[in-house]
Design a protein around this motif. Structure first.
Motif, PDB file in Angstrom:
ATOM      1  N   SER A 470      -1.913  -2.974  -4.681  1.00  0.00           N
ATOM      2  CA  SER A 470      -2.835  -3.423  -4.059  1.00  0.00           C
ATOM      3  C   SER A 470      -2.448  -5.143  -4.813  1.00  0.00           C
ATOM      4  O   SER A 470      -2.999  -6.193  -4.184  1.00  0.00           O
ATOM      5  CB  SER A 470      -4.220  -2.796  -4.215  1.00  0.00           C
ATOM      6  N   GLU A 473       0.258  -7.041  -3.257  1.00  0.00           N
ATOM      7  CA  GLU A 473      -0.306  -7.571  -2.303  1.00  0.00           C
ATOM      8  C   GLU A 473      -1.104  -8.563  -2.734  1.00  0.00           C
ATOM      9  O   GLU A 473      -0.876  -9.782  -1.732  1.00  0.00           O
ATOM     10  CB  GLU A 473      -0.472  -6.475  -1.106  1.00  0.00           C
ATOM     11  N   ARG A 478      -1.030 -10.855   0.465  1.00  0.00           N
ATOM     12  CA  ARG A 478      -0.858 -10.289   2.120  1.00  0.00           C
ATOM     13  C   ARG A 478      -2.122  -9.281   1.532  1.00  0.00           C
ATOM     14  O   ARG A 478      -2.473  -8.170   1.499  1.00  0.00           O
ATOM     15  CB  ARG A 478       0.325  -9.761   1.813  1.00  0.00           C
ATOM     16  N   HIS A 480      -4.467  -8.664   3.881  1.00  0.00           N
ATOM     17  CA  HIS A 480      -5.417  -7.111   4.685  1.00  0.00           C
ATOM     18  C   HIS A 480      -4.630  -5.957   4.045  1.00  0.00           C
ATOM     19  O   HIS A 480      -4.880  -4.995   4.065  1.00  0.00           O
ATOM     20  CB  HIS A 480      -4.689  -7.833   5.852  1.00  0.00           C
ATOM     21  N   ASP A 481      -3.085  -5.890   4.071  1.00  0.00           N
ATOM     22  CA  ASP A 481      -2.655  -5.245   2.765  1.00  0.00           C
ATOM     23  C   ASP A 481      -3.081  -4.387   1.757  1.00  0.00           C
ATOM     24  O   ASP A 481      -3.083  -3.387   1.620  1.00  0.00           O
ATOM     25  CB  ASP A 481      -0.819  -5.106   2.853  1.00  0.00           C
ATOM     26  N   SER A 482      -3.107  -5.938   1.325  1.00  0.00           N
ATOM     27  CA  SER A 482      -4.029  -4.887  -0.587  1.00  0.00           C
ATOM     28  C   SER A 482      -4.759  -4.592  -0.245  1.00  0.00           C
ATOM     29  O   SER A 482      -5.395  -3.414  -0.682  1.00  0.00           O
ATOM     30  CB  SER A 482      -4.125  -6.651  -1.440  1.00  0.00           C
ATOM     31  N   ALA A 484      -6.238  -2.042   2.100  1.00  0.00           N
ATOM     32  CA  ALA A 484      -6.091  -1.243   3.123  1.00  0.00           C
ATOM     33  C   ALA A 484      -5.735  -0.072   1.915  1.00  0.00           C
ATOM     34  O   ALA A 484      -5.685   0.878   1.929  1.00  0.00           O
ATOM     35  CB  ALA A 484      -4.413  -1.259   3.790  1.00  0.00           C
ATOM     36  N   LEU A 485      -4.183  -0.625   1.159  1.00  0.00           N
ATOM     37  CA  LEU A 485      -4.408  -0.136  -0.299  1.00  0.00           C
ATOM     38  C   LEU A 485      -4.989   0.450  -1.099  1.00  0.00           C
ATOM     39  O   LEU A 485      -5.621   1.630  -1.121  1.00  0.00           O
ATOM     40  CB  LEU A 485      -3.072  -0.576  -0.972  1.00  0.00           C
ATOM     41  N   GLU A 682      -3.042 -13.719  10.136  1.00  0.00           N
ATOM     42  CA  GLU A 682      -2.150 -11.912   9.715  1.00  0.00           C
ATOM     43  C   GLU A 682      -2.519 -12.131   8.068  1.00  0.00           C
ATOM     44  O   GLU A 682      -2.666 -10.737   7.972  1.00  0.00           O
ATOM     45  CB  GLU A 682      -0.427 -12.068   9.727  1.00  0.00           C
ATOM     46  N   HIS A 683      -3.103 -12.944   7.422  1.00  0.00           N
ATOM     47  CA  HIS A 683      -3.417 -12.534   5.401  1.00  0.00           C
ATOM     48  C   HIS A 683      -4.742 -13.241   5.794  1.00  0.00           C
ATOM     49  O   HIS A 683      -5.005 -12.840   4.838  1.00  0.00           O
ATOM     50  CB  HIS A 683      -2.375 -12.779   4.984  1.00  0.00           C
TER      51      HIS A 683
END
Length: 800
Positions: A470, A473, A478, A480-482, A484-485, A682-683
């Motif tokens: 996380s 990311e 990133r 959003h990915d971070s 989510a993790l 996206e981010h």
């Protein structure tokens, strides 16, 4: 008569009582009575913590009870590790953990505290008694049986709400042997046999033969039972073990250490191997230390992870008492000693000396090691190098670990006995890779480690890997990915604390980085405050500093932001500064320069700064502010080539938009705006927008047909420059900062002059300048304005 008395006692002990106190003088058979009674209990779980050697605290005694439950499979590895970790931060954590463990046992839990009163001092026993009452309150279903030799604090405790039964001396059946019975055994071989077989809390026939080398051991134990020295007790599986009476065992162990010290060490080594083979590495480690065989201690410590990383200070003292030269020949023990000395300093021991010994020892692979053990030695080398500040060499060792670990995990080829150690050093290798700016390799290894830990049921390792992913990311932008993790981290299974720091470091850091990249200053303030308790115990002080500086810039306090930056950098100038930290400090310094400040240079320059897209973009921004269009264009050309991560692209395109505006090239502005729109969607990246002026934002929006998301983001953020309170021009010098801070602390000019070894006239002259810069007309007003501007900080520095 004795049988009748035993029947009455058995009824008393088995009655519906929460607290049973058995009180009789030493030698009257309290332990034998309780052992016999406990062996006959139906549908009960008897928890009988060993009191040899005597515990050094009430918490350590309760920890023995939890370890005992773990060894019998009644609590999970995760529960044991969590409680051990929390114990280093909160005195009450172990008792809380024991209460939780008891509450989930299906059968009747029975906790026996056998003659602890005779072994510890009065204050420790008082604490244990207080804890007994609290434990019954927390787990009402427990039955606690306390044996004592004399009146104690338990009689003065308010227990009106507790069902209690007392058993006195005259209630006990007569027993055989008394304290001092060992002196009546004239045969030295028989006495040695007795002392050696008393080393473990209980001994079955097979173990007795192993420890003594005497095939007649079982017959001799039968003889000892007839003499009243102990008794055979069967467990729930009807397996019989011999248990000496408490006073007899304590006397035997004392005699063994005094009279046959070498036999004591040899038997301890055999017992360590036996416990390890039977799945009790934590007990094996304790006996291995007594056995003083360094290689055996190291061998078991690898298999006792992570408990072997959190041993009590008493264990540190025991290992430190071993031959130091031999300890330094073992990579794991040297590393462990280095860590423990940093946490609990010893005047005669140096942590760096042990870390360097670990590096040397890790490169010498003993024969007979498994592939997993050889790989762990590489992990130890990488970790120890990092602790000595050699980040690049640490990253190089971590790269070697990475290649072999990925192959091992893919083939499922690791040694199951070393799963926890493998998970630990895999994580530490990832940290070394991150410090060495090898983020892609770190991410690959973390992803593999997460899968490995999930498969092997190592939840804390899985969560640590997810948290570190996380963070990576978030660093890449990133967000959003971070996030989510971060959501995937399972708090209920994750140790909340770690001795000397917070195990959730990357979980908390990722929140700071995400909020910073999103320019969400409300979330950033919350994330900074969440991390503050951990800030003093982590090497990631630069991320915390970045959060603080950005918050001050968002408030318009550019002068205060510069002071915070300079103060923190100077206070850490002698600390280990890794390449990633140097790069981020350089970035932060460039941001401060862009808002008109002139902060000090960082101690070193990152080796690849000329290729780092973010710093290239910020240097281009500096050129644009000075109308150096060609220079800015050259830097941004390189930045766009090197930019790989979303945040690098975000800042590069933000400055490309500025470049297009400066050139009046609206097509390039439109192209940059298009990319910025995609990165925003996206981010969620917005931090670069704080470096655009109001006019520049209007120009960007004028070129795009879908201005909605960008317009909303632009409107939410004011430029750092435009909202500055302009302390760049009024900023105090380091000497003036020191004087105003001392004045705020003492309130007296004469005292300030004495503290700083200055004349009163010099202090007065400095204050006149300070008043002028702050537009203040009195001492109180100057202090107020300096504090409001963030210029008075907790830690100041002098001019160099």
């Amino acid at each position: 008569m004795a049988d009748d008395r035993w029947d009455r006692l058995a009824k008393e002990l088995s009655a519906d009582a929460q607290l049973v106190v058995v009180r009789a003088s030493s030698g009257q058979g309290k332990t034998s009575l309780l052992r016999s009674w406990a062996s006959c209990l139906p549908r009960s779980v008897v928890i009988w913590p060993d009191t040899t050697p005597p515990p050094t605290s009430a918490a350590s005694f309760w920890m023995r009870a939890i370890t005992l439950l773990h060894s019998r499979g009644l609590v999970s590895d995760e529960f044991l590790y969590r409680t051990t970790a929390e114990a280093s931060q909160a005195d009450d954590a172990v008792l809380t953990g024991l209460g939780e463990a008891i509450s989930i046992i299906d059968d009747q839990p029975v906790l026996v505290i056998d003659d602890l009163q005779a072994l510890v001092d009065q204050s420790l026993y008082q604490q244990a008694v207080d804890d007994i009452v609290r434990l019954i309150d927390r787990a009402p279903q427990v039955k606690i049986v306390v044996s004592e030799s004399d009146t104690s604090a338990i009689d003065s405790v308010q227990t009106a709400h507790i069902r209690r039964v007392d058993i006195r001396s005259h209630d006990l059946p007569t027993s055989g042997a008394t304290v001092g019975a060992l002196q009546e055994i004239r045969d030295p071989n028989l006495l040695k046999h007795l002392c050696i077989t008393a080393l473990p809390p209980s001994v079955d026939r097979h173990l007795a033969v192993i420890l003594t080398g005497n095939e007649r051991s079982a017959e001799l134990l039968d003889d000892f039972e007839r003499l009243g020295l102990g008794s055979w007790v069967k467990n729930e599986l009807q397996h019989a073990s011999f248990e000496y009476r408490g006073a007899i065992r304590r006397e035997a162990l004392s005699f063994l250490r005094r009279q046959w010290s070498e036999d004591w060490r040899a038997a301890s080594r055999e017992l360590a191997r036996w416990y390890l083979a039977h799945g009790h590495p934590e007990l094996a480690l304790e006996y291995a230390i007594d056995g003083e065989e360094i290689d055996l201690v190291g061998h078991i410590a690898l298999r006792a992870f992570p408990l072997s990383m959190r041993l009590a200070e008493l264990t540190l003292d025991r290992i430190a008492a071993l031959p130091i030269g031999r300890v330094k020949e073992n990579a794991l023990l040297s590393m462990w000693m280095g860590i423990q000395i940093e946490l609990s300093p010893r005047s005669h021991l140096n942590s760096e000396e042990f870390f360097r010994a670990a590096i040397d020892a890790a490169r010498v692979r003993p024969r007979g090691l498994s592939d997993t053990e050889r790989l762990l030695f590489v992990g130890i080398e990488a970790y120890a190098l990092r602790r000595t500040g050699e980040a690049r060499r640490s990253a190089a060792a971590a790269m070697r670990f990475h290649a072999r670990a990925i192959t091992s995990m893919a083939a499922d080829g690791s040694d199951p006995d070393l799963d926890h150690a493998f998970a630990h050093f895999t994580y530490q290798a990832c940290v070394s890779l991150m410090y060495g700016d090898q983020h892609a390799k770190a991410m690959e290894l973390l992803t593999a480690s997460e899968r490995f830990c999930h498969t092997r049921g190592i939840a804390y390792g899985r969560n640590s890997a997810i948290a570190a992913r996380s963070y990576l990311e978030a660093i890449a932008g990133r967000t959003h990915d971070s996030e989510a993790l971060a959501v995937r981290v399972s708090d209920e299974d994750w140790p909340r604390v770690w001795r000397g720091g917070n195990i959730k470091t990357y979980f908390l850091l990722s929140a700071i980085v995400r909020a910073a990249h999103r320019a969400d200053f409300v979330a950033l303030r919350n994330a900074v405050e969440d991390f503050r308790p951990t800030a003093g115990t982590t090497e990631h002080w630069d991320i915390f500093l970045t959060g603080e500086v950005l918050l001050l810039l968002a408030e318009g306090n550019t002068g205060a932001a510069r002071v915070r930056f300079e103060t923190t950098v100077r206070s850490n100038v002698d600390a280990m500064i890794h390449p990633g930290i140097l790069r981020r400090l350089t970035t932060l310094r460039r941001v401060l320069t862009l808002v008109g400040e002139r902060p000090i240079m960082v101690p070193q320059t990152a080796a690849r700064d000329s290729e780092y897209p973010i710093n290239l973009a910020l240097r281009a921004a500096f050129d644009l502010d000075r109308r150096r269009i060609a220079a800015a264009s050259e830097k941004l050309g390189r930045a766009t080539v090197y930019a790989r991560t979303p945040v690098e692209q975000h800042l590069a395109f933000t400055m490309l938009a500025r470049l297009g505006i400066a050139r009046q090239d609206m097509e390039s502005v439109r192209s940059a705006a298009s990319h910025l729109h995609v990165l925003l969607q996206e981010h969620g990246l917005r931090i670069g927008f704080t470096l655009l002026s109001v006019e520049e934002k209007e120009s960007v929006l004028a070129t795009t047909t879908n201005a909605g998301p960008l317009a909303e983001a632009f409107a939410a953020l004011r430029p750092f420059k435009d909202q500055s309170t302009s302390f760049a021009d009024l900023a105090l010098t380091p000497k003036q900062l020191t004087i105003i801070t001392q004045l705020a602390r003492h309130g007296d000019r004469q005292k300030v002059a004495q503290e700083l070894y200055l004349s009163p006239a010099t202090v007065k002259a400095h204050l006149r300048t300070i008043y002028k810069k702050l537009d203040a007309h009195s001492q109180a007003e100057a202090i107020f304005k300096a504090a409001a501007a963030g210029l008075i900080v907790e830690q100041t520095f002098s001019e160099r």
